[in-house]
Design an enzyme around this catalytic site. Structure first.
Site, short mmCIF file in Angstrom:
data_model
loop_
_atom_site.label_atom_id
_atom_site.label_comp_id
_atom_site.label_asym_id
_atom_site.label_seq_id
_atom_site.Cartn_x
_atom_site.Cartn_y
_atom_site.Cartn_z
N ALA A 64 0.86 -1.18 0.00
CA ALA A 64 0.00 0.00 0.00
C ALA A 64 0.90 1.23 0.00
CB ALA A 64 -0.88 -0.02 1.24
N GLY A 109 0.55 -4.87 0.93
CA GLY A 109 -0.68 -4.86 0.15
C GLY A 109 -0.51 -5.52 -1.21
N GLU A 112 -0.91 -9.13 -0.59
CA GLU A 112 -2.35 -9.34 -0.33
C GLU A 112 -3.15 -9.33 -1.64
OE1 GLU A 112 -2.09 -6.03 2.64
OE2 GLU A 112 -3.37 -7.37 3.79
N GLU A 132 4.50 -5.01 7.19
CA GLU A 132 3.76 -3.90 7.82
C GLU A 132 4.24 -3.58 9.23
OE1 GLU A 132 2.36 -6.37 6.08
OE2 GLU A 132 0.90 -5.55 4.70
N1 DAK Z 1 4.58 3.11 -0.82
C1 DAK Z 1 4.98 4.27 -1.40
N2 DAK Z 1 6.10 4.39 -2.12
C2 DAK Z 1 6.89 3.30 -2.24
C3 DAK Z 1 6.54 2.07 -1.64
C4 DAK Z 1 5.32 1.99 -0.90
N3 DAK Z 1 4.88 0.85 -0.34
N4 DAK Z 1 7.52 1.17 -1.92
C5 DAK Z 1 8.43 1.84 -2.68
N5 DAK Z 1 8.05 3.12 -2.86
C6 DAK Z 1 8.74 4.15 -3.62
C7 DAK Z 1 9.97 4.64 -2.86
O1 DAK Z 1 9.62 5.61 -1.90
C8 DAK Z 1 10.78 5.22 -4.00
O2 DAK Z 1 10.24 6.51 -4.34
P1 DAK Z 1 11.21 7.80 -4.53
O3 DAK Z 1 11.99 7.90 -3.28
O4 DAK Z 1 12.04 7.43 -5.74
O5 DAK Z 1 10.24 8.93 -4.76
C9 DAK Z 1 10.49 4.31 -5.16
O6 DAK Z 1 9.27 3.63 -4.81
C10 DAK Z 1 11.57 3.24 -5.36
O7 DAK Z 1 11.77 2.58 -4.12
P2 DAK Z 1 13.20 2.47 -3.41
O8 DAK Z 1 14.09 3.59 -3.84
O9 DAK Z 1 12.96 2.29 -1.96
O10 DAK Z 1 13.73 1.13 -4.07
P3 DAK Z 1 14.78 0.09 -3.43
O11 DAK Z 1 15.14 -0.84 -4.52
O12 DAK Z 1 15.87 0.81 -2.70
O13 DAK Z 1 13.93 -0.70 -2.32
C11 DAK Z 1 12.01 -1.86 -1.44
C12 DAK Z 1 12.85 -1.51 -2.70
C13 DAK Z 1 10.75 -2.62 -1.94
C14 DAK Z 1 12.81 -2.80 -0.53
C15 DAK Z 1 11.65 -0.56 -0.68
O14 DAK Z 1 11.06 0.36 -1.60
C16 DAK Z 1 10.67 -0.77 0.43
O15 DAK Z 1 11.01 -1.25 1.49
N6 DAK Z 1 9.40 -0.36 0.16
C17 DAK Z 1 8.37 -0.45 1.17
C18 DAK Z 1 7.91 -1.90 1.29
C19 DAK Z 1 6.87 -2.01 2.32
O16 DAK Z 1 7.06 -1.73 3.51
N7 DAK Z 1 5.71 -2.45 1.89
C20 DAK Z 1 4.57 -2.59 2.77
C21 DAK Z 1 3.85 -1.31 2.74
S1 DAK Z 1 2.65 -1.28 4.03
C22 DAK Z 1 -4.24 -1.04 5.75
C23 DAK Z 1 -4.28 -1.33 4.42
C24 DAK Z 1 -3.21 -1.86 3.83
C25 DAK Z 1 -2.07 -2.08 4.56
C26 DAK Z 1 -2.02 -1.79 5.88
C27 DAK Z 1 -3.09 -1.30 6.51
N8 DAK Z 1 -5.34 -0.46 6.35
C28 DAK Z 1 -6.17 0.32 5.54
C29 DAK Z 1 -5.48 -0.47 7.76
C30 DAK Z 1 -0.93 -2.50 3.87
C31 DAK Z 1 0.20 -1.91 4.23
C32 DAK Z 1 1.34 -2.04 3.39
O17 DAK Z 1 1.31 -2.60 2.31
#
Ligand code: DAK
Length: 258
Positions: A64, A109, A112, A132
């Site tokens: 997400a 997400g 998911e 998360e």
């Molecule tokens: N959201 C927004 N932007 C994201 C993103 C994300 N999940 N993942 C990556 N990006 C963006 C980065 O910010 C970056 O943007 P700029 O800085 O260039 O503007 C661009 O994509 C490229 O990413 P990186 O530069 O970080 O690329 P790397 O190769 O260095 O790293 C990575 C790749 C996948 C390891 C890293 O980007 C990362 O850790 N991303 C976050 C992964 C993550 O934590 N995913 C889970 C997100 S939380 C809910 C509903 C849904 C959910 C929860 C609650 N409710 C409504 C209650 C679900 C939550 C999630 O999914």
């Protein structure tokens, strides 16, 4: 450019989350786009199987959109979660088989979303996880439930509380991924698989999927009853007759979806 793209090639639809600059992170616009794409594909009588993927090759979907979610209060989050649940569930209730074609990161997400498809194809280099808790959150798009159903409760808890990523080959061993393909070929291989399914009787495909999905939570006897009813329905279809007649005549069946 739209954040969700739909292409139709013969009987195969491909829906692509198209925000490669954000690793295809799911924001409100992506949810809107997915909802419209799922409705469009479902309503297209030419389409017989579908693939869901992410643009850019680096990620299926990296979660997400964390930047968008930062502004959420509890009520916004609950509404976002409910909306995600309802959009993702459209693949489960679809008459079509949905295959998630995963290259690269499939996180939060994104994982998911992939799990709401009927199965996941990936490469050994794909990376799956529910990170998360790193953000002080929990999965909000059905991950807690779907992951446990796919990999078992204990492994689901482990993945959700450690936030550890698993490679595609590990995910296959866990039962999260159905098929592995060479990196860079997962979409093409998934579309070929969809093309194969498109040649089968479409009512039979839809009915088999419906019974398996509906029966998953039923006791054996009620599941059997559901199957018996669906089995009978197939014999009242043009396609059911055509398939058996074609077999006896040693020719290919021509299914019409009736
Ligand atoms: N959201 C927004 N932007 C994201 C993103 C994300 N999940 N993942 C990556 N990006 C963006 C980065 O910010 C970056 O943007 P700029 O800085 O260039 O503007 C661009 O994509 C490229 O990413 P990186 O530069 O970080 O690329 P790397 O190769 O260095 O790293 C990575 C790749 C996948 C390891 C890293 O980007 C990362 O850790 N991303 C976050 C992964 C993550 O934590 N995913 C889970 C997100 S939380 C809910 C509903 C849904 C959910 C929860 C609650 N409710 C409504 C209650 C679900 C939550 C999630 O999914």
């Amino acid at each position: 450019m739209s954040v969700v793209l739909t292409t139709i090639s013969g009987p195969v639809a491909t829906v692509t989350v198209n925000r490669p600059e954000a690793l295809n992170a799911i924001n409100g616009a992506v949810l809107d786009g997915l909802e419209a794409a799922f409705a469009e594909v479902e309503a297209n009588p030419v389409v017989r199987a579908a693939v869901l993927t992410g643009a850019g090759g680096k990620a299926f979907v990296a979660g997400a959109d964390i930047k968008e979610m930062q502004a959420f209060g509890a009520e916004d989050a609950r509404a976002f979660s409910a909306r995600g649940h309802s959009v993702f569930a459209r693949m489960e209730s679809s008459r079509l088989v949905w295959i998630a074609a995963v290259e690269g990161f499939c996180l939060g997400g994104g994982c998911e979303l992939a799990m709401a498809a009927d199965w996941i194809n990936a490469s050994a280099k794909s990376r799956f996880g529910q990170p998360e808790v790193n953000l002080g959150l929990i999965p909000g798009f059905g991950g807690t439930i779907r992951l446990a159903r796919r990999v078992g409760q204990a492994k689901a808890i482990e993945l959700c509380v450690t936030a550890e990523m698993v490679r595609g080959d590990e995910a296959k061993a866990l039962g999260l991924v159905n098929n592995l393909y060479e990196p860079g070929t997962v979409l093409e291989a998934s579309q070929a698989q969809a093309q194969l399914i498109a040649g089968k009787g479409p009512l039979a495909v839809a009915n088999a999927k419906r019974v398996i999905r509906s029966g998953a939570d039923l006791p054996q006897e009620r599941g059997n009853a559901l199957e018996q009813q669906a089995f009978g329905i197939q014999f009242g279809t043009v396609d059911g007759k055509e398939g058996m007649v074609a077999f006896s005549a040693k020719r290919s069946a021509e299914f019409v979806g009736k």
